[in-house]
Design a protein around this motif. Structure first.
Motif, PDB file in Angstrom:
ATOM      1  N   SER A  86       0.861  -1.182   0.000  1.00 18.77           N
ATOM      2  CA  SER A  86       0.000   0.000   0.000  1.00 18.77           C
ATOM      3  C   SER A  86       0.898   1.233   0.000  1.00 18.77           C
ATOM      4  O   SER A  86       2.100   1.125   0.288  1.00 18.77           O
ATOM      5  CB  SER A  86      -0.918   0.030   1.223  1.00 18.77           C
ATOM      6  N   GLY A  87       0.306   2.367  -0.299  1.00 15.38           N
ATOM      7  CA  GLY A  87       1.068   3.612  -0.220  1.00 15.38           C
ATOM      8  C   GLY A  87       1.573   3.835   1.196  1.00 15.38           C
ATOM      9  O   GLY A  87       2.717   4.242   1.402  1.00 15.38           O
ATOM     10  N   MET A  88       0.736   3.540   2.178  1.00 17.67           N
ATOM     11  CA  MET A  88       1.139   3.746   3.579  1.00 17.67           C
ATOM     12  C   MET A  88       2.261   2.795   3.993  1.00 17.67           C
ATOM     13  O   MET A  88       3.105   3.146   4.817  1.00 17.67           O
ATOM     14  CB  MET A  88      -0.059   3.617   4.524  1.00 17.67           C
ATOM     15  N   TYR A 112      -1.104  13.926   3.568  1.00 15.26           N
ATOM     16  CA  TYR A 112      -2.114  12.885   3.467  1.00 15.26           C
ATOM     17  C   TYR A 112      -2.527  12.486   4.893  1.00 15.26           C
ATOM     18  O   TYR A 112      -1.670  12.355   5.774  1.00 15.26           O
ATOM     19  CB  TYR A 112      -1.526  11.700   2.709  1.00 15.26           C
ATOM     20  N   GLU A 155       4.980  16.864   0.343  1.00  9.44           N
ATOM     21  CA  GLU A 155       3.957  16.522  -0.645  1.00  9.44           C
ATOM     22  C   GLU A 155       3.771  17.747  -1.521  1.00  9.44           C
ATOM     23  O   GLU A 155       3.673  18.852  -1.002  1.00  9.44           O
ATOM     24  CB  GLU A 155       2.612  16.268   0.075  1.00  9.44           C
ATOM     25  N   ASP A 184       6.384  12.726  -1.708  1.00 12.23           N
ATOM     26  CA  ASP A 184       5.217  11.922  -2.054  1.00 12.23           C
ATOM     27  C   ASP A 184       4.714  12.462  -3.393  1.00 12.23           C
ATOM     28  O   ASP A 184       4.138  13.545  -3.468  1.00 12.23           O
ATOM     29  CB  ASP A 184       4.145  12.061  -0.958  1.00 12.23           C
ATOM     30  N   THR A 186       2.497  11.118  -5.463  1.00 10.85           N
ATOM     31  CA  THR A 186       1.255  10.450  -5.853  1.00 10.85           C
ATOM     32  C   THR A 186       0.395  11.277  -6.804  1.00 10.85           C
ATOM     33  O   THR A 186      -0.120  10.768  -7.791  1.00 10.85           O
ATOM     34  CB  THR A 186       0.416  10.125  -4.589  1.00 10.85           C
ATOM     35  N   PHE A 187       0.236  12.564  -6.500  1.00 18.72           N
ATOM     36  CA  PHE A 187      -0.673  13.399  -7.286  1.00 18.72           C
ATOM     37  C   PHE A 187      -0.174  13.644  -8.705  1.00 18.72           C
ATOM     38  O   PHE A 187      -0.967  13.831  -9.617  1.00 18.72           O
ATOM     39  CB  PHE A 187      -0.880  14.766  -6.595  1.00 18.72           C
ATOM     40  N   SER A 206       1.601   6.438  -3.623  1.00 13.00           N
ATOM     41  CA  SER A 206       0.498   5.527  -3.487  1.00 13.00           C
ATOM     42  C   SER A 206       0.185   5.129  -4.923  1.00 13.00           C
ATOM     43  O   SER A 206      -0.429   5.901  -5.670  1.00 13.00           O
ATOM     44  CB  SER A 206      -0.712   6.200  -2.847  1.00 13.00           C
ATOM     45  N   THR A 208      -1.817   3.087  -5.829  1.00 14.06           N
ATOM     46  CA  THR A 208      -3.258   2.859  -5.862  1.00 14.06           C
ATOM     47  C   THR A 208      -3.958   3.851  -6.790  1.00 14.06           C
ATOM     48  O   THR A 208      -5.024   3.562  -7.330  1.00 14.06           O
ATOM     49  CB  THR A 208      -3.825   3.090  -4.430  1.00 14.06           C
ATOM     50  N   LYS A 209      -3.349   5.011  -6.950  1.00 14.41           N
ATOM     51  CA  LYS A 209      -3.999   6.127  -7.629  1.00 14.41           C
ATOM     52  C   LYS A 209      -3.686   6.121  -9.133  1.00 14.41           C
ATOM     53  O   LYS A 209      -4.076   5.211  -9.813  1.00 14.41           O
ATOM     54  CB  LYS A 209      -3.604   7.428  -6.938  1.00 14.41           C
ATOM     55  N   VAL A 218      -4.526  -1.751  -4.377  1.00 11.02           N
ATOM     56  CA  VAL A 218      -3.924  -0.874  -3.371  1.00 11.02           C
ATOM     57  C   VAL A 218      -2.436  -1.220  -3.348  1.00 11.02           C
ATOM     58  O   VAL A 218      -2.078  -2.385  -3.156  1.00 11.02           O
ATOM     59  CB  VAL A 218      -4.557  -1.084  -1.977  1.00 11.02           C
ATOM     60  N   ALA A 219      -1.575  -0.220  -3.577  1.00 10.72           N
ATOM     61  CA  ALA A 219      -0.137  -0.505  -3.689  1.00 10.72           C
ATOM     62  C   ALA A 219       0.698   0.741  -3.447  1.00 10.72           C
ATOM     63  O   ALA A 219       0.194   1.861  -3.536  1.00 10.72           O
ATOM     64  CB  ALA A 219       0.178  -1.056  -5.087  1.00 10.72           C
TER      65      ALA A 219
HETATM   66  C1  LIG Z   1      -3.706   7.576  -1.046  1.00 11.26           C
HETATM   67  C2  LIG Z   1      -2.504   8.329  -0.666  1.00 11.26           C
HETATM   68  C3  LIG Z   1      -1.554   7.782   0.210  1.00 11.26           C
HETATM   69  C4  LIG Z   1      -1.739   6.428   0.877  1.00 11.26           C
HETATM   70  O1  LIG Z   1      -1.738   5.389  -0.045  1.00 11.26           O
HETATM   71  P1  LIG Z   1      -2.555   4.001   0.129  1.00 11.26           P
HETATM   72  O2  LIG Z   1      -2.233   3.306  -1.149  1.00 11.26           O
HETATM   73  O3  LIG Z   1      -3.988   4.337   0.292  1.00 11.26           O
HETATM   74  O4  LIG Z   1      -1.992   3.324   1.321  1.00 11.26           O
HETATM   75  C5  LIG Z   1      -0.425   8.527   0.489  1.00 11.26           C
HETATM   76  N1  LIG Z   1      -0.244   9.765  -0.036  1.00 11.26           N
HETATM   77  C6  LIG Z   1      -1.143  10.322  -0.866  1.00 11.26           C
HETATM   78  C7  LIG Z   1      -0.891  11.677  -1.409  1.00 11.26           C
HETATM   79  C8  LIG Z   1      -2.301   9.628  -1.220  1.00 11.26           C
HETATM   80  O5  LIG Z   1      -3.203  10.188  -2.024  1.00 11.26           O
END
Ligand SMILES: *Cc1c(COP(=O)(O)O)cnc(C)c1O
Length: 396
Positions: A86-88, A112, A155, A184, A186-187, A206, A208-209, A218-219
């Motif tokens: 997961s991202g976490m 986050y 972030e 981070d 992710t975005f 993450s 996952t996104k 979920v990753a």
């Molecule tokens: C969703 C998210 C996370 C956590 O990731 P998971 O895959 O839900 O564990 C961390 N940082 C950001 C910016 C996220 O959007």
């Protein structure tokens, strides 16, 4: 980008995989196995001693997962990559790897929600303290660094306020103090923003996104220097164990191939919707990195290729009005998470950031009126029609 595939759009499809060594299979084979057999006891000994390359057990490495790790490393232009469940799991493995008891972590203002929760846990259990900084100026960053600062955690754009941090500036100051910078990403994904190219040390996702892009996995992923990643692989990954399953890695490899095409469309749709939202009488403010009126537009222009698919906006009214508006929507689904083909909308103050105490929430700019929209891949005209219809509920 590395020598082999100079262009992102090619690397995202080919990097780390050679079909010829896998019986010509075009798709990466799925090694759905927990363990790997040794030909002899001596071979097992050599593998455990690190004297011979090869797989041992899937928590220590798996060929399908490996392709994904090599691919993300190339896309972020880093030495090596690691995949997590997961991202976490990625965030916690990185923070565990970088800190000792009584250290200090300097964070961007606004994180986050669960990363915020993890920091709280680290403080309670190991006296690892943290501070938040807007990081708007060099002076602000310098004055927040302590002798015990073990890493800077950033972030950008910040979830969900879309505030931006100048990564080049943060990295250059951190270098003076020899403090690693974690981003981070992710975005933005590496297609829109590459923190390592700007001098940062570690990137995490993450996955996952947007990396997955299809809302079915979920990753998490981490990229950094080879030494750091191998150390993590043998400690905070192997011994804490938050690994990614081979099947989820396989799905991520599939989703990743279309990342550039998807990000182009997410960004295009978002840009169109920002134009419409800004003109709507029921909306107070719109936050989007590449909107010319955005406070950190210059930073966005400098470090992001496009604005991405996330928009936040404040409606006029109260919490209940925000909820009434969400309830009116039909095409756009009410859900947390982001980066999927489907447009998703959520209310940060009562959902993703409900764990953040109200005062800190207000400081971060997360008001009861704030709404976050993850713009999907649908026709933007249809997304707008749904929003416009829903906003009518605020006019009476
Ligand atoms: C969703 C998210 C996370 C956590 O990731 P998971 O895959 O839900 O564990 C961390 N940082 C950001 C910016 C996220 O959007």
């Amino acid at each position: 980008m590395r020598e082999k595939y100079k262009n992102f759009e090619t690397a995202v499809i080919h990097e780390g995989y050679d079909s010829q060594v896998h019986l010509g299979s075009l798709s990466t084979p799925l090694f759905q196995t927990s363990t790997f057999t040794f030909e002899t006891a001596e071979q097992g000994e050599r593998r455990f001693a690190g004297m011979e390359d090869g797989y041992i057990y899937s928590r220590l490495g798996n060929p399908t997962v490996k392709v994904l790790e090599q691919r993300i490393a190339a896309l972020e232009n880093g030495g090596a990559g690691l995949a997590f469940g997961s991202g976490m799991a990625a965030v916690s493995a990185v923070l565990f790897a970088l800190t000792n008891a009584n250290d200090h972590i300097l964070c961007s203002q606004g994180l986050y929600g669960c990363t915020f929760g993890l920091l709280k846990l680290l403080k309670e259990k190991y006296q690892i303290t943290h501070d938040f900084s807007g990081m708007e100026t060099e002076e602000k960053i310098r004055s927040a660094i302590k002798p015990e600062t073990a890493c800077i955690y950033v972030e950008t754009p910040i979830n969900p306020t879309m505030k931006l941090i100048d990564l080049e500036m943060v990295a250059s100051i951190a270098k003076e103090y020899n403090i690693p910078v974690v981003v981070d990403n992710t975005f933005s994904t590496p297609y829109l923003q590459r923190p390592l190219d700007l001098g940062c040390d570690i990137v995490l996702h993450s996955a996952t996104k947007y990396i997955c892009g299809h809302g079915d996995v979920v990753a998490g992923l981490v990229v950094g220097k080879k030494d750091f990643i191998s150390r993590m692989a043998m400690t905070t990954q192997k011994d804490i164990g938050g690994i990614l399953s081979p099947f989820d890695a396989w799905l991520l490899l599939r989703g990743l191939k279309t990342l550039p095409v998807r990000m182009d469309r997410h960004s295009y749709n978002a840009q169109k919707l920002v134009g419409k939202l800004k003109k709507h009488p029921a909306i107070n403010r719109v936050f989007y990195p590449l909107d010319r009126k955005h406070k950190e537009y210059k930073i966005a222009k400098k470090q992001m290729k496009q604005g991405g698919g996330l928009i936040s906006f404040e409606i006029k009214g109260h919490k209940e009005d925000a909820q009434r508006f969400l309830n009116e929507l039909k095409l756009i689904k009410i859900a947390v998470s982001l980066g999927d083909a489907e447009s998703l909308i959520q209310h940060p103050a009562t959902m993703t950031h409900a764990v953040v105490p109200k005062e800190e929430r207000q400081q971060m700019g997360i008001t009861d009126q704030l709404i976050r929209l993850s713009v999907g891949l649908e026709a933007w005209e249809d997304i707008w029609a749904d929003l416009e219809e829903g906003l009518k509920v605020l006019e009476n």
